[in-house]
Every structure is written in structure tokens, then in C-alpha cells.
Motif scaffolding. Structure first.
Motif, PDB file in Angstrom:
ATOM      1  N   GLY A   1     110.305 136.381 -42.910  1.00  0.00           N
ATOM      2  CA  GLY A   1     110.254 135.202 -42.055  1.00  0.00           C
ATOM      3  C   GLY A   1     109.475 135.460 -40.781  1.00  0.00           C
ATOM      4  O   GLY A   1     108.648 134.639 -40.352  1.00  0.00           O
ATOM      5  N   ALA A   2     109.715 136.626 -40.166  1.00  0.00           N
ATOM      6  CA  ALA A   2     109.008 136.990 -38.946  1.00  0.00           C
ATOM      7  C   ALA A   2     107.511 137.128 -39.210  1.00  0.00           C
ATOM      8  O   ALA A   2     106.678 136.701 -38.394  1.00  0.00           O
ATOM      9  CB  ALA A   2     109.572 138.294 -38.395  1.00  0.00           C
ATOM     10  N   LEU A   3     107.165 137.717 -40.333  1.00  0.00           N
ATOM     11  CA  LEU A   3     105.749 137.892 -40.677  1.00  0.00           C
ATOM     12  C   LEU A   3     105.054 136.549 -40.854  1.00  0.00           C
ATOM     13  O   LEU A   3     103.938 136.340 -40.354  1.00  0.00           O
ATOM     14  CB  LEU A   3     105.633 138.717 -41.963  1.00  0.00           C
ATOM     15  CG  LEU A   3     104.202 139.023 -42.442  1.00  0.00           C
ATOM     16  CD1 LEU A   3     103.467 139.860 -41.403  1.00  0.00           C
ATOM     17  CD2 LEU A   3     104.244 139.760 -43.788  1.00  0.00           C
ATOM     18  N   ALA A   4     105.721 135.618 -41.547  1.00  0.00           N
ATOM     19  CA  ALA A   4     105.134 134.295 -41.769  1.00  0.00           C
ATOM     20  C   ALA A   4     104.917 133.556 -40.458  1.00  0.00           C
ATOM     21  O   ALA A   4     103.859 132.951 -40.227  1.00  0.00           O
ATOM     22  CB  ALA A   4     106.047 133.481 -42.687  1.00  0.00           C
ATOM     23  N   MET A   5     105.900 133.619 -39.565  1.00  0.00           N
ATOM     24  CA  MET A   5     105.771 132.930 -38.282  1.00  0.00           C
ATOM     25  C   MET A   5     104.706 133.576 -37.412  1.00  0.00           C
ATOM     26  O   MET A   5     103.961 132.882 -36.708  1.00  0.00           O
ATOM     27  CB  MET A   5     107.126 132.916 -37.567  1.00  0.00           C
ATOM     28  CG  MET A   5     108.108 131.911 -38.155  1.00  0.00           C
ATOM     29  SD  MET A   5     109.681 131.840 -37.273  1.00  0.00           S
ATOM     30  CE  MET A   5     110.550 133.198 -38.073  1.00  0.00           C
ATOM     31  N   ALA A   6     104.607 134.897 -37.437  1.00  0.00           N
ATOM     32  CA  ALA A   6     103.616 135.595 -36.627  1.00  0.00           C
ATOM     33  C   ALA A   6     102.192 135.245 -37.073  1.00  0.00           C
ATOM     34  O   ALA A   6     101.313 134.976 -36.239  1.00  0.00           O
ATOM     35  CB  ALA A   6     103.836 137.104 -36.730  1.00  0.00           C
ATOM     36  N   ILE A   7     101.971 135.226 -38.385  1.00  0.00           N
ATOM     37  CA  ILE A   7     100.639 134.909 -38.903  1.00  0.00           C
ATOM     38  C   ILE A   7     100.259 133.468 -38.571  1.00  0.00           C
ATOM     39  O   ILE A   7      99.135 133.185 -38.135  1.00  0.00           O
ATOM     40  CB  ILE A   7     100.588 135.145 -40.424  1.00  0.00           C
ATOM     41  CG1 ILE A   7     100.723 136.644 -40.733  1.00  0.00           C
ATOM     42  CG2 ILE A   7      99.291 134.597 -41.006  1.00  0.00           C
ATOM     43  CD1 ILE A   7     100.817 136.959 -42.211  1.00  0.00           C
ATOM     44  N   THR A   8     101.202 132.553 -38.766  1.00  0.00           N
ATOM     45  CA  THR A   8     100.913 131.145 -38.491  1.00  0.00           C
ATOM     46  C   THR A   8     100.658 130.901 -37.008  1.00  0.00           C
ATOM     47  O   THR A   8      99.762 130.131 -36.634  1.00  0.00           O
ATOM     48  CB  THR A   8     102.082 130.259 -38.959  1.00  0.00           C
ATOM     49  OG1 THR A   8     102.424 130.595 -40.293  1.00  0.00           O
ATOM     50  CG2 THR A   8     101.703 128.788 -38.895  1.00  0.00           C
ATOM     51  N   ALA A   9     101.479 131.550 -36.160  1.00  0.00           N
ATOM     52  CA  ALA A   9     101.285 131.398 -34.721  1.00  0.00           C
ATOM     53  C   ALA A   9      99.918 131.943 -34.299  1.00  0.00           C
ATOM     54  O   ALA A   9      99.231 131.355 -33.451  1.00  0.00           O
ATOM     55  CB  ALA A   9     102.394 132.123 -33.967  1.00  0.00           C
ATOM     56  N   ALA A  10      99.512 133.068 -34.896  1.00  0.00           N
ATOM     57  CA  ALA A  10      98.208 133.649 -34.567  1.00  0.00           C
ATOM     58  C   ALA A  10      97.070 132.721 -34.974  1.00  0.00           C
ATOM     59  O   ALA A  10      96.106 132.531 -34.214  1.00  0.00           O
ATOM     60  CB  ALA A  10      98.062 135.002 -35.268  1.00  0.00           C
ATOM     61  N   ILE A  11      97.196 132.121 -36.158  1.00  0.00           N
ATOM     62  CA  ILE A  11      96.169 131.177 -36.608  1.00  0.00           C
ATOM     63  C   ILE A  11      96.115 129.970 -35.694  1.00  0.00           C
ATOM     64  O   ILE A  11      95.047 129.469 -35.327  1.00  0.00           O
ATOM     65  CB  ILE A  11      96.435 130.753 -38.072  1.00  0.00           C
ATOM     66  CG1 ILE A  11      96.257 131.943 -39.009  1.00  0.00           C
ATOM     67  CG2 ILE A  11      95.518 129.617 -38.470  1.00  0.00           C
ATOM     68  CD1 ILE A  11      96.652 131.660 -40.446  1.00  0.00           C
ATOM     69  N   GLY A  12      97.303 129.479 -35.307  1.00  0.00           N
ATOM     70  CA  GLY A  12      97.335 128.336 -34.395  1.00  0.00           C
ATOM     71  C   GLY A  12      96.721 128.657 -33.050  1.00  0.00           C
ATOM     72  O   GLY A  12      95.981 127.831 -32.474  1.00  0.00           O
ATOM     73  N   HIS A  13      96.988 129.843 -32.551  1.00  0.00           N
ATOM     74  CA  HIS A  13      96.426 130.254 -31.262  1.00  0.00           C
ATOM     75  C   HIS A  13      94.901 130.344 -31.327  1.00  0.00           C
ATOM     76  O   HIS A  13      94.189 129.870 -30.426  1.00  0.00           O
ATOM     77  CB  HIS A  13      97.008 131.610 -30.860  1.00  0.00           C
ATOM     78  CG  HIS A  13      96.447 132.151 -29.585  1.00  0.00           C
ATOM     79  ND1 HIS A  13      96.758 131.626 -28.354  1.00  0.00           N
ATOM     80  CD2 HIS A  13      95.559 133.169 -29.352  1.00  0.00           C
ATOM     81  CE1 HIS A  13      96.099 132.290 -27.409  1.00  0.00           C
ATOM     82  NE2 HIS A  13      95.366 133.241 -27.987  1.00  0.00           N
ATOM     83  N   LEU A  14      94.398 130.950 -32.403  1.00  0.00           N
ATOM     84  CA  LEU A  14      92.947 131.076 -32.563  1.00  0.00           C
ATOM     85  C   LEU A  14      92.287 129.706 -32.726  1.00  0.00           C
ATOM     86  O   LEU A  14      91.196 129.460 -32.197  1.00  0.00           O
ATOM     87  CB  LEU A  14      92.633 131.966 -33.773  1.00  0.00           C
ATOM     88  CG  LEU A  14      93.036 133.438 -33.639  1.00  0.00           C
ATOM     89  CD1 LEU A  14      92.799 134.172 -34.955  1.00  0.00           C
ATOM     90  CD2 LEU A  14      92.254 134.106 -32.503  1.00  0.00           C
TER      91      LEU A  14
END
Length: 229
Positions: free
Chosen positions: A211-224
Motif C-alpha cells: 500500500g505504501a509503495l502504491a501511494m508513494a509512486i502515485t504521489a510522485a507521478i502527481g508531483h511530477l
């Protein structure tokens, strides 16, 4: 005093659907909120995205679970229909087939044949469904039940990040939603493992990590994405 004995297999179907639905609800909705929030979107846009994810996800889970379990039910019904025909066309062969199953389990041939006769006299199709096909009342596919359980559990899980996003201070949705979701995932993993009498620690770590990995990747994509707009 009742002598009935409960077994884990009795709750495997609904437990799997409920845990899967709640886990997907938390992870997918929290990831969506984190991604939208990280793109410097307004609080209103973040909340709308979360609600849309909850509704769409619940409906998708229900449809997917219904189709999947319906396919299993269709396969079971086809096997039962074939077995029913074989019982009519070649009863002697089916009797010996059932007896052979018990013989392989260590029952004496004469006793195995006697047991097979008695069971077939009472419910031939039921006996062959259980012993030959592995289909019983406990394991039979129930599409509607599975679909409703998946949709409800997804909605319950998804409601957590949505509610947290609603009460979070503007601009800090990602932090609050991520924290609350990770705690919820850990609790879900522990509850699911305890209900299924599995290793609680292993299940909790597994659910929380992914769950943490999925949220981290999505947040990074959103930030970029937000930074490039």
C-alpha cells in the motif's frame, strides 16, 4: 450443548472478498487522492477525485467479482450436469468410481463399496460432487454474495481516505491521507490474518508495504505532473 465445529473454510469466500475489497478501496482511493493532491490541485478537486474513485471503484469491484465468480459457478454447473448424465447412463461405473475414491483413502474395498452404495442411494449427485469434483455447500460459488461483499468492503475502505481528505488542512491532504491509510491497512492486514488464523505479523507487513509503495509512486507521478504543468 452444540457439537457443531466451525472451520476456516466456511468463511474463506466472504473473507477473501471483504479483505480484497477493503484493501483495494484504501490503496486505490488513497493513491488517487495523493496523486491529485501532489499535483498542487485545490482541496475541492482532491475531494471530488476521492469521491469519484470511491464510487467507480465500488462498482468496478462488484462487476469484476460477479463476472469472476459467475464463471466459476458456470463451470461447477457444467460439471454437475455432466456428472448427473453419467449417473443415469452408467450407474455401475459411477458406483465403482466412488468406491475407488474411498479405497485410495485407505478404506477396505468391501467397506468402501458399501459406503458408496449407501451414499448414492441417498444422494448420488451430492456424493460425487463432494468426493469427485470437490464441490460442496461450503465452497460453492455465490456471485451475488461475492459482488455485494466486494462493493461494500471497497466503499468502506475507500471512505477512510476520503473522510481524512475532507477534514485535512488545505495543502496537507497527502500527508494526512497517507498516514491514516497506512494505519488502516495495517489494521486490515491484522484483522484478516486473525480471522483466517494466519500469521498476523507477516500479513500486516505485506499489506502495509504494498500500500505504501502504491501511494508513494502515485504521489510522485502527481508531483511530477503538477510541476510540469
Amino acid at each position: 450443548m452444540s457439537t457443531a465445529e466451525g472451520h476456516i473454510i466456511e468463511r474463506v469466500g466472504w473473507l477473501r472478498a471483504a479483505v480484497l475489497g477493503a484493501n483495494d478501496g484504501i490503496v486505490s482511493t488513497a493513491s488517487l487522492i495523493a496523486g491529485v493532491a501532489s499535483a498542487n490541485s485545490s482541496s475541492k478537486a482532491v475531494l471530488v477525485a476521492g469521491i469519484a474513485g470511491l464510487v467507480a471503484g465500488a462498482l468496478s469491484m462488484a462487476a469484476g467479482e460477479y463476472v469472476s465468480v459467475s464463471s466459476q459457478a458456470d463451470a461447477e454447473n457444467a460439471e454437475l450436469a455432466r456428472e448427473r448424465k453419467e449417473l443415469v447412463d452408467q450407474p455401475a461405473f459411477e458406483l465403482q468410481e466412488l468406491a475407488d475414491i474411498y479405497i485410495k483413502r485407505g478404506v477396505e474395498p468391501s467397506l468402501a463399496r458399501q459406503v458408496a452404495k449407501q451414499l448414492m442411494a441417498r444422494d448420488a449427485l451430492g456424493a460425487h460432487a463432494r468426493e469427485e469434483l470437490g464441490i460442496s455447500e461450503l465452497t460453492t460459488a455465490r456471485p451475488i454474495t461475492a459482488a455485494m461483499a466486494s462493493a461494500a468492503s471497497f466503499a468502506v475502505g475507500a471512505a477512510i481516505p476520503v473522510l481524512v481528505a475532507f477534514i485535512s488542512p488545505g495543502g496537507r491532504e497527502t500527508l494526512f491521507v497517507t498516514g491514516a491509510s497506512l494505519v488502516s491497512l495495517a489494521a486490515l492486514g491484522a484483522i484478516g490474518a486473525r480471522a483466517g488464523e494466519a500469521n498476523v505479523w507477516r500479513a500486516t507487513v505485506r499489506v502495509t508495504f504494498w500500500g505504501a509503495l502504491a501511494m508513494a509512486i502515485t504521489a510522485a507521478i502527481g508531483h511530477l505532473s503538477g510541476a510540469s504543468v
